[in-house]
Motif scaffolding. Structure first.
Motif, mmCIF file in Angstrom:
data_model
loop_
_atom_site.group_PDB
_atom_site.id
_atom_site.type_symbol
_atom_site.label_atom_id
_atom_site.label_comp_id
_atom_site.label_asym_id
_atom_site.label_seq_id
_atom_site.Cartn_x
_atom_site.Cartn_y
_atom_site.Cartn_z
ATOM 1 N N GLU A 202 46.678 13.030 9.418
ATOM 2 C CA GLU A 202 47.782 12.383 10.122
ATOM 3 C C GLU A 202 48.570 11.519 9.147
ATOM 4 O OE1 GLU A 202 46.639 10.159 13.508
ATOM 5 O OE2 GLU A 202 45.960 11.921 14.633
ATOM 6 N N TYR B 246 50.542 13.526 6.877
ATOM 7 C CA TYR B 246 51.678 14.124 7.592
ATOM 8 C C TYR B 246 52.788 13.101 7.774
ATOM 9 C CZ TYR B 246 54.408 16.195 11.351
ATOM 10 O OH TYR B 246 55.434 16.679 12.117
ATOM 11 N N PHE B 247 52.426 11.939 8.315
ATOM 12 C CA PHE B 247 53.441 10.887 8.507
ATOM 13 C C PHE B 247 54.156 10.606 7.201
ATOM 14 C CE2 PHE B 247 50.823 8.976 12.183
ATOM 15 C CZ PHE B 247 51.370 9.907 13.036
ATOM 16 N N ILE C 222 56.540 13.548 6.283
ATOM 17 C CA ILE C 222 57.701 13.533 7.178
ATOM 18 C C ILE C 222 58.565 12.303 6.887
ATOM 19 C CG2 ILE C 222 58.382 13.207 9.575
ATOM 20 C CD1 ILE C 222 57.589 15.993 9.003
ATOM 21 N N ASN D 17 58.215 5.884 10.400
ATOM 22 C CA ASN D 17 57.195 6.833 10.862
ATOM 23 C C ASN D 17 55.838 6.169 11.030
ATOM 24 O OD1 ASN D 17 57.961 9.919 11.034
ATOM 25 N ND2 ASN D 17 59.342 8.874 9.622
ATOM 26 N N GLY E 27 53.921 5.844 14.492
ATOM 27 C CA GLY E 27 52.635 6.531 14.583
ATOM 28 C C GLY E 27 51.473 5.600 14.862
#
Ligand SMILES: Nc1ncnc2c1ncn2[C@@H]1O[C@H](COP(=O)(O)OP(=O)(O)OP(=O)(O)O)[C@@H](O)[C@H]1O
Ligand SMILES: Nc1ncnc2c1ncn2[C@@H]1O[C@H](COP(=O)(O)OP(=O)(O)OP(=O)(O)O)[C@@H](O)[C@H]1O
Ligand SMILES: [Mg+2]
Ligand SMILES: [Mg+2]
Lengths: 279, 327, 294, 259, 349
Positions: C3, C6-7, C10, C253, C257
């Motif tokens: 995660e 990914y954050f 992105i 982000n 998140g």
């Protein structure tokens, strides 16, 4: 005068030349002629219209009358075009871009000039005259001292590798030592066939460099002749009762309005619109 | 231009009487309109007066000090929500005073935060503050009612007038006072000081003017009319919610000052007429009405730096000329 | 763990998306001294136009080229609009801000009335490809943004620091009077500046359009993100836009998140205030000796 | 009026690597004119910037004395120093564009009024009165420099020399006790120079302490009581005008005459 | 006041967003109104009454919408349509009451309580009750809530927390998002951490597309139940296959004769855009208003009286049961049918 066949075209010639700020003629019906490779001085009290005259000749102020550069009629040319014709100017104000470095300032001036000599070459020859700048090439021009800025201003004029150089009080704020060096520089320019129109307050500089003098007062030429024909004090007398340009009744026909290069001039509020009144 | 050497003709320096007269005219005008206009027109007129009042604040900030605030909606919100909440629990007096005090405090804080920030960076920082305040308004549900906002807000009753007319009268009176103060501020030492700091910081410092202090004063002064305007908006619409506190409102406020001719004493009033009243009159243009608004903004800002003032001075110049030629 | 990764990826890409808008803003600012509140809408126009064309059956690249053509014309017109003020040395920030906001209003509403108020999402030739990590898939569109931001930033740097036109434009943006007196052609270069900003805007549009929803009303939000990026990084610095953009992208982000959306909404404004409070000229402006004032 | 004295000891100003002013010490007493000369880039303007608080300095002491009470300048900001009566002019004139010339001059005394006459911003009769005497003071100051013909003009419309004179007039009305003048004569015509010289000379009578930075040595000779010559930030000669100006170092390092 | 009743001409005001972000929705409502009016004139069931409609743009902004109410009132309008979003409706409440002007509002918030405002869209509470039905039908227990931070999401969120809280569903997580956010995956990821059986999402139109896109990007297959706005055709157009598994509710049945005729007429009138609940509700509202004119009268008072007493209005396209306006919110939970997105098309479930 212009179409007199016996003389070859002057490096710079103004005929019946007037320059306007709005409706005010700051220079009126001026005619002067600078021969190739010579130096001519323009003197006058503060506010006489000297700077306006130079700015107008370089195309920055609305004008009427004739300008010819090296015999070529330039009345309608834009400042940039005149510059590329070989007419470079060292203005009295805003003579360098303070945010750019010294080197960039030099390059900028070279770029927009005629580029007759390669950049490196032009630069070294200029730095010979003002060695003080050599050490400061990387600094922002804004960090220079007043006099150093003045040096930069003159150097920029030289970088344009021009035929005609208009100098607006180049010695203001220069130390005596540099003044004499500048005088030398102007002489060598003349020898190289470069023409100089010099606005000065410092009479001795004019004396040492110029063949002819024009004295401006209230926007008009009140005396002109060979440098030998006049001395400091009689010049002072010509200044006395310094007159300012008055609004002329008839506004000039010239359509292109050019704003005078001066900080904030745009914001100027006419004294009539009462808003700026009262402190 | 210059006058004959020796005795300069310096004009009568202040026009107190004139300003008083003009202020009175504004007040009377508002009352008159409230008396004759139908509810809808009265509502638009009141909206105009309210935005003119807020415009006074921006005129002082932008016109005198040259600071561009894209976050003045903060004070709008303080005024509006302050009025809405405080009148619920009675005290109209409190509802009038407390928000102003809060605004002054917030203004001071903002200036302290942005003390070293200048030019565009200042504008963008205030923009950020405006955005923050919107987020705050959306999430501080207990106070602001979140997105549902606060409805059924009461208004100051003015005997002899009905509905929007009452707000029009009240805001008109306050506008008149604000107008007068703004005009004399312009000619007072403080006004001159603001102008100096606007154009040349080192020069003003060399004149003994502390730029930060002047900034602080200007910002605080400018926050007051905006706050009051917010309170009047709440009274006029009887509802207040986040949608009214968008960045677009902040921009409207500056637009008023610019279009009117920032720094000019009539700028807020005339600017508000253009920014608030005109779009209502332009409704026939339907969805192209905002296009028109944008064009007006761009045109004035780019080609009429002194806004409507430019037109007025030009016209009066013409009149002078005409008089001169005839007589 | 994935995660977080990914954050981060992105965030990087979205941040570079902001940077693309910011680059347009700082290009124009460094070229003409105008801070453009309409850049986001230029981006919008490009994206929306391509969207309309592609849904009408046109190709992505064809649409891109047409968009370039259109924005070129628009930029020239805009540039001409700003020539007179430039020559008159009208640089008051309040006028520029309101003027460009006016332009933004016009663009947004014209787009809404002419191109329509529908919402779209662009699909580029690479939209289908994606890298997968565990359940996550990151479309190549994101990587394209990353790439474009890097390239444009480099181009930006080379142009202003190394080329002669760049030098003249920097002079102009710093001081129109002095530039004019040095023989710089103000009118021409003003237009050139707007054209560059416009082209950068088209790139931003067609790339961003593939990762977020495209509609006539998206402009203002983009402009604000762009400003946040440019300001935090430092307007005058060539890398400023990207640095600022990435900072915001990541912050947003992570906030969304691991914290909540209210924080995410507040994070960019807070960053602007925090950074400018400490470094009034942005993160990358602090370099070198302070310029002489008097 | 108690005599004023500005004194600084071992002032040093650095910019990155450059040492603009090195260990400079000065005393300027009321009724005295001290000239600061030196080649371009010597650090004269920087010295003035240091004294007026526009650049950070390191000093042993920097103070101004009014009669018996001494005020330490080091911690004071430029405006604070100006309000103390230490007023400067700039090498390149700085006027406020949106004010007419006489209003610019009137600004000279505005700082005090912002505090003393704050109530004016509420309008009322006080405003007119205050405005009127500010105006009158300004106009007389302009007349003294022969500028009253410009009173109504906009600074944007002035020639550079005119601007410089207006700025000096502004400094004069401020009721300064210490004047720091940075090349006030540069770009002035001989006529204007003479007129300004007389005005500066009058400062003695008003027991103002004046520090004068100037390249025109004739004027320095005629005006200055004491001359301090500096080069590359450091003082290299000091004394009364005649001796310093004729000294060997000055001729060599400043005039560039090789002996 | 409604002095119009004498003359055959009645004025109806419409204040909806015709500019800005939601102008498309505003225009869908407008189409519904126009279609119904056209039919009424053609079929002559308006009799001698001629209805004039004044369409005005409120930019979805309360400060603009309120003056429009007084504008209509002053022009002698006898009824109005308005308030695409709830804040606008709340702002107008005071004005419509003051003017005694009945208004059909499209905002769904439960806090709209004014006796003059008739909500022709299902209130949030009703839609949420339907979410519970949905869960029951699929025997889901764990629900994740996902709402936008705008007017639509926030007004729904309170209801969601309250109503779902009382139901036997378990709220495992609750996230919000900005309607115009650049990227929604982070919120979805943190919602997935709570692994809910399904997600109840309340927002308007296009954000649904962004969400299902995001859901695809993080590779999450969870079913999402949206409110009526999830049926926005843009969702299918943008998200395509990614929208599979997105359920939404609609008051527009496809079984009743009224709804079928409407579908036909609409397709004829506006072939370019398919019929959605926006067009349908506006259409029905206009039908109701016409009834009010014929049976009640053409003064404000008469219209308001008739509407406030109308208990069973038959033959409308929206809603299974006849409309009962006494609570000013005729569409109830079980009037709402579920539909599901499949490869860009919607299918009944
Ligand atoms: N932008 C302007 N608008 C109106 N008048 C102007 C403007 N610029 C200069 N003037 C006026 O024109 C006259 C000439 O100005 P100019 O700068 O040419 O004088 P100058 O001879 O260069 O003086 P100095 O020796 O002080 O530089 C002055 O009286 C000045 O007031
Ligand atoms: N803010 C600054 N940043 C960097 N360098 C500076 C700064 N201010 C001054 N300098 C440098 O310090 C030196 C002294 O500058 P200063 O202006 O004091 O010279 P000056 O004696 O006034 O010369 P002039 O007679 O030409 O005015 C110069 O080399 C200048 O470049
Ligand atoms: Mg001059
Ligand atoms: Mg100096």
């Amino acid at each position: 005068m212009r179409n007199d066949p016996t003389r070859l075209p002057a490096a710079l010639e103004l005929t019946g030349f007037s320059a306007y700020h709005g409706s005010v003629a700051a220079a009126k019906d001026v005619s002067l002629r600078v021969e190739r490779g010579s130096a001519v001085g323009v003197l006058g009290p503060n506010g006489a219209g000297k700077s306006t005259l130079l700015l107008a000749a370089a195309g920055f102020v609305r004008t009427t009358g004739g300008v010819s550069i090296g015999g070529q009629v330039a009345d309608r040319l834009s400042p940039a075009r005149r510059r590329r014709l070989g007419l470079a100017m060292v203005p009295q104000e805003r003579a360098a871009v303070l945010e750019l470095s010294v080197a960039e300032n030099l390059r900028l001036s070279w770029l927009t000039g005629r580029r007759a000599t390669p950049y490196e070459e032009a630069r070294t020859s200029v730095l010979e005259i003002f060695p003080a700048l050599a050490g400061r090439l990387g600094d922002p021009a804004g960090n220079l001292s007043g006099g150093q800025r003045q040096m930069l201003a003159v150097s920029r004029g030289l970088m344009a590798t021009c035929d005609v150089l208009l100098l607006d009080e180049p010695t203001a704020g220069l130390s005596p030592k540099l003044i004499s060096e500048l005088v030398e520089a102007i002489r060598t320019l003349n020898e190289r066939g470069i023409t100089v129109l010099l606005v000065e307050q410092n009479f001795s500089v004019v004396e040492r460099t110029c063949s002819d003098i024009h004295v401006l007062n209230g926007g008009r030429i009140v005396w002109h002749g060979p440098t030998t024909g006049i001395d400091r004090d009689s010049i002072g007398d010509l200044y006395s009762g310094a007159r300012r340009p008055r609004p002329t009744a008839s506004t000039p026909p010239d359509p292109v309005p050019e704003s005078r290069v001066r900080p904030e001039a745009e914001r100027a509020v006419p004294a009539r619109s009462g808003e700026a009144e009262g402190i | 231009m210059a006058t004959t050497p020796g005795a300069p003709r310096v004009p009568w320096v202040t026009r107190q009487g004139v300003y008083l007269g003009e202020a009175a005219a504004i007040a009377l005008g508002a009352i008159l309109l409230a008396a004759v206009l139908g509810p809808h027109e009265a509502q638009i007129a009141a909206m105009t007066a309210i935005f003119a009042l807020a415009g006074v604040g921006l005129n002082i900030l932008v016109g005198y000090t040259g600071l561009v605030s894209l976050g003045h909606v903060v004070f709008f919100a303080i005024g509006a929500y302050g009025w809405a909440r405080l009148t619920e629990s009675g005290g109209v007096g409190l509802a009038l005073v407390l928000p102003i005090l809060v605004s002054l405090l917030v203004a001071a804080l903002i200036v302290l935060v942005t003390l070293r920030v200048v030019g565009y960076y200042f504008g963008i920082t205030t923009l950020a503050i405006g955005l923050l305040s919107v987020v705050l308004v959306q999430n501080a549900t207990p106070i602001t009612g979140g997105y549902a906002g606060i409805s059924g807000i009461q208004q100051i009753a003015v005997p002899g007038f009905a509905g929007p007319g009452q707000v029009l009268v009240m805001s008109g009176l306050v506008l008149a006072v604000a107008y007068y103060l703004q005009s004399s501020l312009r000619e007072s030492p403080l006004g001159a000081a603001m102008l100096a700091t606007r154009f040349d910081v080192p020069a003003s410092q060399s004149l003994g003017l502390s730029v930060s202090w002047i900034r602080l004063l200007a910002f605080m002064i400018s926050s007051v009319p905006v706050t009051i305007a917010g309170a009047f908006l709440a009274q006029l619409v009887h509802y207040i919610g986040p949608d009214q506190m968008s960045m677009e409102t902040s921009i409207r406020l500056i637009a008023i000052a610019i279009i009117g001719g920032r720094g000019w004493r009539w700028a807020p009033v005339l600017g508000a007429v253009v920014v608030v009243t005109l779009p209502e009159l332009l409704r026939p243009l339907a969805e192209y009405r905002l296009v028109f608004y944008g064009v007006a903004l761009a045109f004035v800002a780019l080609f009429m730096p002194r806004g409507l003032n430019q037109i007025v001075t030009w016209a009066s110049g013409r009149i002078h000329a005409a008089r001169g030629s005839t007589g | 763990m994935t995660e977080l990764l990914y954050f981060t990826i992105i965030g990087l890409c979205i941040g570079c998306g902001y940077a693309l808008v910011a680059l347009g803003i700082s290009t124009l600012f460094n070229g003409t001294g105008v801070l453009n509140f309409a850049q986001g809408d230029v981006v919008m126009v490009a994206a929306l136009f391509v969207a309309v064309r592609t849904t009408a059956g046109g190709g992505y690249l064809a649409g891109f080229l047409e968009a370039v053509a259109i924005v070129l014309v628009a930029s020239v017109l805009l540039g001409l609009l700003f020539v007179r003020p430039a020559l008159a040395r009208r640089r008051d920030i309040d006028l520029i801000i309101v003027g460009t906001i006016g332009v933004s209003t016009v663009l947004a509403n014209l787009a809404n009335n002419v191109l329509g108020s529908e919402t779209y999402r662009l699909t580029s030739p690479v939209t289908a490809q994606a890298i997968r990590l565990e359940s996550f898939s990151i479309s190549f569109d994101y990587l394209a943004i990353l790439l474009a931001a890097g390239l444009l930033m480099a181009a930006f740097f080379v142009f202003y620091k190394k080329t002669d036109i760049g030098l003249q434009m920097r002079a102009m943006s710093a001081d129109v009077d002095a530039a004019r007196l040095s023989g710089v052609r103000i009118a021409r270069l003003t237009v050139v500046g707007w054209v560059f900003a416009g082209v950068v805007g088209v790139f931003a549009g067609v790339l961003l359009g593939t990762v977020l929803l495209v509609s006539a009303s998206m402009g203002v939000a983009l402009t604000i993100s762009g400003f946040a990026a440019a300001m935090i990084g430092g307007l005058r610095h060539p890398y400023g836009a990207v640095v600022g953009g990435v900072i915001i992208g990541l912050a947003e982000n992570y906030a969304a998140g691991y914290l909540n959306t209210a924080t995410r909404q507040a994070i960019a404004p807070l960053l602007i205030m925090a950074v400018l409070l400490v470094l009034p000229q942005g993160i990358l402006a602090g370099r070198g000796v302070k310029a002489r004032v008097v | 009026m108690s005599t004023v004295q500005l004194s600084v000891r071992e002032m040093t100003v650095r910019f990155g690597g450059v040492v603009a002013v090195a260990q400079l010490s000065l005393d300027v007493t009321g009724g005295e004119i001290v000239a600061l000369i030196g080649p371009n880039g010597a650090g004269k303007s920087t010295a003035i910037n240091g004294l007026s608080g526009f650049v950070p300095v390191t000093v042993a002491t920097m103070s101004v004395r009014f009669g018996d009470d001494v005020v330490d300048l080091a911690p004071l900001s430029p405006p604070q120093r100006s309000r103390l009566g230490i007023v400067r002019t700039f090498q390149t004139p700085r006027l406020i564009p949106e004010l007419t010339v006489w209003q610019n001059v009137a600004m000279g005394s505005v700082a005090g009024d912002v505090r003393r006459r704050w109530f004016e911003m509420l309008g009322g009769p006080g405003l007119s009165r205050g405005a009127r005497d500010r105006r009158d003071r300004a106009v007389t100051a302009l007349a003294a420099l022969g500028l009253d013909r410009l009173a109504q003009d906009n600074p944007g419309e002035l020639s550079l020399g005119e601007q410089r004179l207006v700025e000096i007039a502004r400094a004069m009305v401020s009721g300064a006790r210490v004047l720091l003048l940075d090349e006030p004569f540069a770009g002035l015509s001989s006529v204007e120079q003479r007129r300004l010289a007389d005005e500066i000379d009058k400062l003695r009578a008003a027991s103002v302490a004046a520090l004068l930075v100037e390249h025109n040595l004739e004027l320095v000779r005629s005006l200055a009581d004491t001359v301090v010559a500096m080069d590359q930030g450091a003082e290299f000669a000091r004394g009364d005008a005649a001796t310093v100006l004729d000294s060997h170092e000055v001729r060599e390092r400043y005039l560039g005459e090789v002996a | 006041s409604g002095a119009q009743s004498a003359s055959g001409e009645v004025l109806v005001g419409v204040a909806l967003p015709f500019s800005g972000a939601v102008s498309r929705t505003g225009n869908l409502y407008r189409k519904g109104i126009e279609l119904r009016l056209k039919q009424a004139e053609e079929s002559g069931d308006l009799g001698d009454i001629s209805v004039k409609v004044d369409y005005q743009d409120d930019a979805n902004n309360p400060s603009e919408a309120v003056p429009l109410v007084t504008r209509f009132a002053q022009a002698g309008a006898v009824a109005m349509f308005g308030a695409h979003s709830s804040p606008v409706a709340l702002a107008q409440a005071n004005a419509v009451q003051a003017a005694g002007l009945p208004e059909f509002v499209f905002g769904a918030s439960n806090s709209i309580k004014n006796p003059f405002q008739y909500q022709v869209n299902a209130r949030d509470s009703e839609q949420i009750k339907n979410v519970i039905n949905f869960a029951a039908r699929n025997n889901f227990r764990r629900v994740g809530i996902f709402t936008d931070t705008g007017a639509y999401g926030t007004s729904a969120k309170q209801q969601l927390d309250a109503i779902l809280g009382e139901s036997d569903l378990e709220i495992v997580g609750s996230e919000t998002f900005e309607p115009n956010a650049s990227n929604l995956t982070p919120q979805l990821v943190s919602l997935r951490r709570k692994n809910p059986d399904f997600v109840a999402m309340f927002s308007f139109g296009t954000p649904y597309a962004a969400v299902v896109k995001g859901r695809a990007e993080i590779g999450w297959k969870v079913p999402i139940v949206g409110n009526v706005a999830a049926g926005d055709i843009a969702v299918g157009e943008i998200a395509g296959k990614d929208a599979d598994g997105l359920y939404f509710m609609t008051p527009l049945g496809d079984d009743s004769p009224a709804s079928r005729t409407l579908a036909e007429n609409w397709a004829k009138a506006y072939p370019e855009d398919p019929l959605t609940f926006e067009g349908a509700t506006a259409y029905d509202a206009m039908t109701v208003l016409i009834r009010a004119f014929k049976e009640g009268g053409t003064s404000r008072q008469a219209v308001q009286d008739w509407l406030s007493k109308a208990t069973a209005i038959e033959g409308l396209a929206c809603g299974r049961s006849p409309w009962n306006l006494t609570e000013r919110a005729p569409i109830k939970a079980d009037d709402l049918a579920f539909r599901l997105w499949k490869t860009g098309e919607t299918v009944a479930v």
